[in-house]
Design an enzyme around this catalytic site. Structure first.
Site, PDB file in Angstrom:
ATOM      1  N   LYS A  90       0.829  -1.219   0.000  1.00  0.00           N
ATOM      2  CA  LYS A  90       0.000   0.000   0.000  1.00  0.00           C
ATOM      3  C   LYS A  90       0.859   1.263   0.000  1.00  0.00           C
ATOM      4  O   LYS A  90       0.696   2.134  -0.850  1.00  0.00           O
ATOM      5  CB  LYS A  90      -0.912   0.016   1.228  1.00  0.00           C
ATOM      6  CG  LYS A  90      -1.523   1.375   1.525  1.00  0.00           C
ATOM      7  CD  LYS A  90      -2.403   1.350   2.733  1.00  0.00           C
ATOM      8  CE  LYS A  90      -1.939   2.046   3.957  1.00  0.00           C
ATOM      9  NZ  LYS A  90      -1.648   3.404   4.097  1.00  0.00           N
ATOM     10  N   ASN A  91       1.778   1.338   0.958  1.00  0.00           N
ATOM     11  CA  ASN A  91       2.499   2.607   1.118  1.00  0.00           C
ATOM     12  C   ASN A  91       3.512   2.862   0.003  1.00  0.00           C
ATOM     13  O   ASN A  91       3.950   3.991  -0.179  1.00  0.00           O
ATOM     14  CB  ASN A  91       3.137   2.687   2.503  1.00  0.00           C
ATOM     15  CG  ASN A  91       2.085   2.903   3.579  1.00  0.00           C
ATOM     16  OD1 ASN A  91       0.958   3.312   3.269  1.00  0.00           O
ATOM     17  ND2 ASN A  91       2.410   2.602   4.818  1.00  0.00           N
ATOM     18  N   CYS A 185      -5.802   7.888   8.336  1.00  0.00           N
ATOM     19  CA  CYS A 185      -6.098   7.423   9.688  1.00  0.00           C
ATOM     20  C   CYS A 185      -5.662   8.487  10.697  1.00  0.00           C
ATOM     21  O   CYS A 185      -4.551   9.012  10.617  1.00  0.00           O
ATOM     22  CB  CYS A 185      -5.384   6.101   9.950  1.00  0.00           C
ATOM     23  SG  CYS A 185      -6.004   4.786   8.881  1.00  0.00           S
ATOM     24  N   ARG A 190      -1.123  14.668  12.864  1.00  0.00           N
ATOM     25  CA  ARG A 190      -0.095  14.305  11.872  1.00  0.00           C
ATOM     26  C   ARG A 190       0.253  15.539  11.039  1.00  0.00           C
ATOM     27  O   ARG A 190      -0.240  15.734   9.931  1.00  0.00           O
ATOM     28  CB  ARG A 190      -0.609  13.149  10.993  1.00  0.00           C
ATOM     29  CG  ARG A 190      -0.866  11.889  11.816  1.00  0.00           C
ATOM     30  CD  ARG A 190      -1.502  10.793  11.009  1.00  0.00           C
ATOM     31  NE  ARG A 190      -0.586  10.166  10.078  1.00  0.00           N
ATOM     32  CZ  ARG A 190      -0.944   9.208   9.223  1.00  0.00           C
ATOM     33  NH1 ARG A 190      -2.193   8.775   9.191  1.00  0.00           N
ATOM     34  NH2 ARG A 190      -0.055   8.672   8.405  1.00  0.00           N
ATOM     35  N   PRO A 191       1.120  16.390  11.586  1.00  0.00           N
ATOM     36  CA  PRO A 191       1.456  17.643  10.886  1.00  0.00           C
ATOM     37  C   PRO A 191       2.211  17.387   9.579  1.00  0.00           C
ATOM     38  O   PRO A 191       2.780  16.316   9.397  1.00  0.00           O
ATOM     39  CB  PRO A 191       2.356  18.384  11.887  1.00  0.00           C
ATOM     40  CG  PRO A 191       2.892  17.328  12.792  1.00  0.00           C
ATOM     41  CD  PRO A 191       1.901  16.206  12.813  1.00  0.00           C
ATOM     42  N   ILE A 192       2.226  18.409   8.710  1.00  0.00           N
ATOM     43  CA  ILE A 192       2.993  18.273   7.456  1.00  0.00           C
ATOM     44  C   ILE A 192       3.995  19.423   7.319  1.00  0.00           C
ATOM     45  O   ILE A 192       4.350  19.832   6.221  1.00  0.00           O
ATOM     46  CB  ILE A 192       2.080  18.166   6.207  1.00  0.00           C
ATOM     47  CG1 ILE A 192       1.153  19.379   6.094  1.00  0.00           C
ATOM     48  CG2 ILE A 192       1.280  16.879   6.219  1.00  0.00           C
ATOM     49  CD1 ILE A 192       0.475  19.461   4.713  1.00  0.00           C
ATOM     50  N   ASP A 193       4.448  19.934   8.457  1.00  0.00           N
ATOM     51  CA  ASP A 193       5.369  21.082   8.426  1.00  0.00           C
ATOM     52  C   ASP A 193       6.693  20.774   7.729  1.00  0.00           C
ATOM     53  O   ASP A 193       7.260  21.631   7.050  1.00  0.00           O
ATOM     54  CB  ASP A 193       5.612  21.610   9.852  1.00  0.00           C
ATOM     55  CG  ASP A 193       6.008  20.504  10.824  1.00  0.00           C
ATOM     56  OD1 ASP A 193       5.518  19.375  10.664  1.00  0.00           O
ATOM     57  OD2 ASP A 193       6.823  20.753  11.728  1.00  0.00           O
ATOM     58  N   ASP A 379       3.361   0.421  11.896  1.00  0.00           N
ATOM     59  CA  ASP A 379       2.144  -0.120  11.267  1.00  0.00           C
ATOM     60  C   ASP A 379       1.842  -1.550  11.723  1.00  0.00           C
ATOM     61  O   ASP A 379       0.748  -2.061  11.479  1.00  0.00           O
ATOM     62  CB  ASP A 379       2.263  -0.082   9.735  1.00  0.00           C
ATOM     63  CG  ASP A 379       2.326   1.339   9.216  1.00  0.00           C
ATOM     64  OD1 ASP A 379       1.964   2.261   9.970  1.00  0.00           O
ATOM     65  OD2 ASP A 379       2.757   1.532   8.064  1.00  0.00           O
ATOM     66  N   ARG A 477      -8.924  -0.062   3.201  1.00  0.00           N
ATOM     67  CA  ARG A 477      -7.991   0.979   2.773  1.00  0.00           C
ATOM     68  C   ARG A 477      -6.641   0.392   2.415  1.00  0.00           C
ATOM     69  O   ARG A 477      -5.941   0.931   1.565  1.00  0.00           O
ATOM     70  CB  ARG A 477      -7.766   1.961   3.922  1.00  0.00           C
ATOM     71  CG  ARG A 477      -8.818   2.980   4.060  1.00  0.00           C
ATOM     72  CD  ARG A 477      -8.320   4.045   5.014  1.00  0.00           C
ATOM     73  NE  ARG A 477      -9.302   5.107   5.072  1.00  0.00           N
ATOM     74  CZ  ARG A 477      -9.213   6.144   5.885  1.00  0.00           C
ATOM     75  NH1 ARG A 477      -8.192   6.250   6.702  1.00  0.00           N
ATOM     76  NH2 ARG A 477     -10.126   7.072   5.861  1.00  0.00           N
TER      77      ARG A 477
END
Ligand code: EPU
Length: 498
Positions: A90-91, A185, A190-193, A379, A477
């Site tokens: 998946k990833n 999820c 879950r920041p994206i900085d 995971d 998913r």
């Protein structure tokens, strides 16, 4: 059929990414011939039994479309037995698919898993105008030349986390993107900085509107920091491969899906190398020389180490005997170590076959601390917690990658587990104690995210009696027809309307 013999003349580098063992980003310059679609299909059929399985299950109607139904019912106590082939990761798939946009020519991917996240990305590509040909579980080909927009509404992006990879790919190719915020999820913030800081360092103006990633600019090579973040590394690689000059990404994530992506981009003609300064501390850099154009590529999604690991845990938890193929040992070392320590027999054959056997000894407690690759994957932490519930003694689980990821605990406890938080955490990280109980019992529980769903499926397979998992759609998913495949291994699991 859009591939022509002309592509042969270009001498695409072969990456070694699909040989079943190679994680190396060192390419060999061998001539590479793009096969016809028929050849691709034949190859996919031959090499990926899971693809054949998906098709057979679809033909026989032995599956329900993701989202159709909401509840899984499991009658526990049946050990998993037999043999199973792991599907595409998946990833990796969710990074490789947006990467196809970066090419100036059509690209093909094999072993694309039949999961909801992939379907959502395919829908997004179609919305953007790309010419898409997708056979679920098998082959995806994308011609990006027909793309007519760089704006993706939230209705598409909020369905999954990985939609933010379109930001890196669009910025990298067209110098502009307007991409709604990602979903995915949500067990913790879950920041994206790191992504945004990296885009800015590459020369993009990034807007402050928190509801979208709105960015544009003429990109150039730069020195970036990825902090071992999988998402940031992938997004920055996507943005940088066509940016003129040299980009150095410090502390890149080294998860197998990152390597899979880099190898695929190299097939397109990207120039990426990886320098390790200190293997122990994982100090390393990724160096990218920007190229003007990227060409057609024919690649493959590597097998999913999380699916393999989940199956290994499920087999161990049910005291089954299961042979798992396409389980690349080198991706699974941390899990194999913990299963052995707990007393499970793990029989490793070849480089990609694992057989789990029950063994006769007492199963003992273990300590699991999640970490970046090659550490124990976060995971697998949730599926592993279910397995730990019946080990003798007190196990401890420490979540080091995310600030919290224990939504499964409440429901495992409702099935008779004895899990308590470690007061004050463990060395600054959230942690739990799992005190072994004799057995779990069935209960009605809720899946709250993908890996929590997998954890509850394993608990249901272990438990005495009937378990009902509500909101089980989360499983779709990331796990390819999981319940259907488990049924064929002897599990008593079925789907029902909620
Ligand atoms: N982080 C930041 N800022 C950022 C990015 C990350 O603070 O800009 C933090 C995160 O909050 C987290 C840590 O860094 O504490 C690591 O996050 P990372 O970016 O590595 O995770 P991700 O890219 O959001 C991917 C996978 C996850 C997997 C993690 C860790 C995809 C689409 N998602 O998430 O997969 O858990 O890496 O390996 O690849 C799953 O498959 O169930 C799943 C959640």
């Amino acid at each position: 059929m859009r591939f022509t013999a002309d592509h042969m003349q270009q001498g695409n580098p072969s990456t070694g990414a699909t040989d079943g063992h190679g994680d190396s980003m060192i390419s060999q310059k061998t001539a590479y011939t793009l096969p016809s679609l028929g050849e691709i299909q034949a190859e996919a059929e031959y090499r990926h039994e899971v693809s054949a399985f998906v098709r057979q299950a679809m033909e026989e109607g032995d599956y329900l479309k993701p989202g159709d139904v909401e509840k899984l019912v499991i009658h526990g106590g049946h050990p998993l037995r037999g043999e199973i082939v792991v599907g595409g990761a998946k990833n990796a798939a969710v990074a490789l698919i947006p990467a196809m946009l970066l090419s100036d020519e059509p690209c093909t991917l094999m072993n694309v898993p039949h999961i909801e996240d992939v379907q959502n990305l395919v829908n997004t590509l179609t919305y953007m105008g790309a010419t898409v040909n997708y056979e679920p579980g098998r082959v995806l080909s994308v011609d990006p030349r027909t793309v007519h927009t760089t704006a993706i509404p939230a209705a598409y992006t909020e369905k999954l986390r990985a939609s933010y990879y379109f930001a890196g790919a669009l910025l990298g190719k067209y110098g502009t993107c307007d991409v709604g915020q990602p979903g995915g999820c949500s067990y913790c913030e879950r920041p994206i900085d790191y992504h945004i800081r990296g885009f800015r360092a590459l020369g993009a103006n990034v807007g402050d509107d928190a509801s979208k990633i709105l960015a544009s600019g003429k990109l150039h090579g730069a020195r970036l920091e990825a902090h071992n973040s999988v998402g940031a590394t992938i997004n920055l690689v996507l943005a940088a491969v066509r940016a003129p000059g040299t980009t150095v990404i410090q502390s890149p994530a080294q998860e197998p899906h990152v390597i899979n992506l880099c190898n695929y981009l190299r097939q397109m003609g990207a120039i990426i190398s990886h320098v390790s300064h200190n293997a122990l501390t994982r100090q390393s850099e990724m160096i990218i020389q920007g190229v003007e154009k990227l060409r057609a590529a024919f690649g493959e999604v590597d097998p999913d180490q999380i699916e393999a690991g989940t199956l290994m845990i499920a087999a161990a938890a049910t005291r089954g005997e299961l042979t798992i193929r396409q389980a690349w040992h080198r991706h699974l070392d941390a899990l194999i170590g913990k299963l052995l320590e707990a007393g499970v027999v793990v029989d490793m054959q070849e480089a990609d076959v694992v057989t789990i056997r029950p063994g006769i000894g007492v199963r003992r407690n273990v300590e699991v601390i999640t970490d970046y690759f090659p550490g124990f994957p976060t995971d697998l932490q949730q599926p592993m917690t279910a397995f730990l519930t019946t080990l003798k003694g007190r196990s401890m689980v420490v979540e080091k990658v995310f600030t919290a990821r224990f939504p499964q605990v409440r429901y495992l406890n409702s099935m008779g587990a004895n899990i308590t938080p470690v007061e004050g955490g463990h060395m600054g990280h959230h942690a739990i104690y799992v005190d072994g109980v004799e057995r779990l019992h069935g209960a009605q529980v809720h899946a709250t995210d993908l890996r929590a769903a997998a954890s509850l499926v394993i608990a249901g397979l272990m438990a005495e009696g009937t378990t009902e998992i509500l909101d089980s759609h989360y499983l779709d998913r990331g796990y390819q027809m999981f319940d259907t495949r488990l049924r064929r291994l002897g599990a008593d699991i079925s789907r029902h309307p909620a």
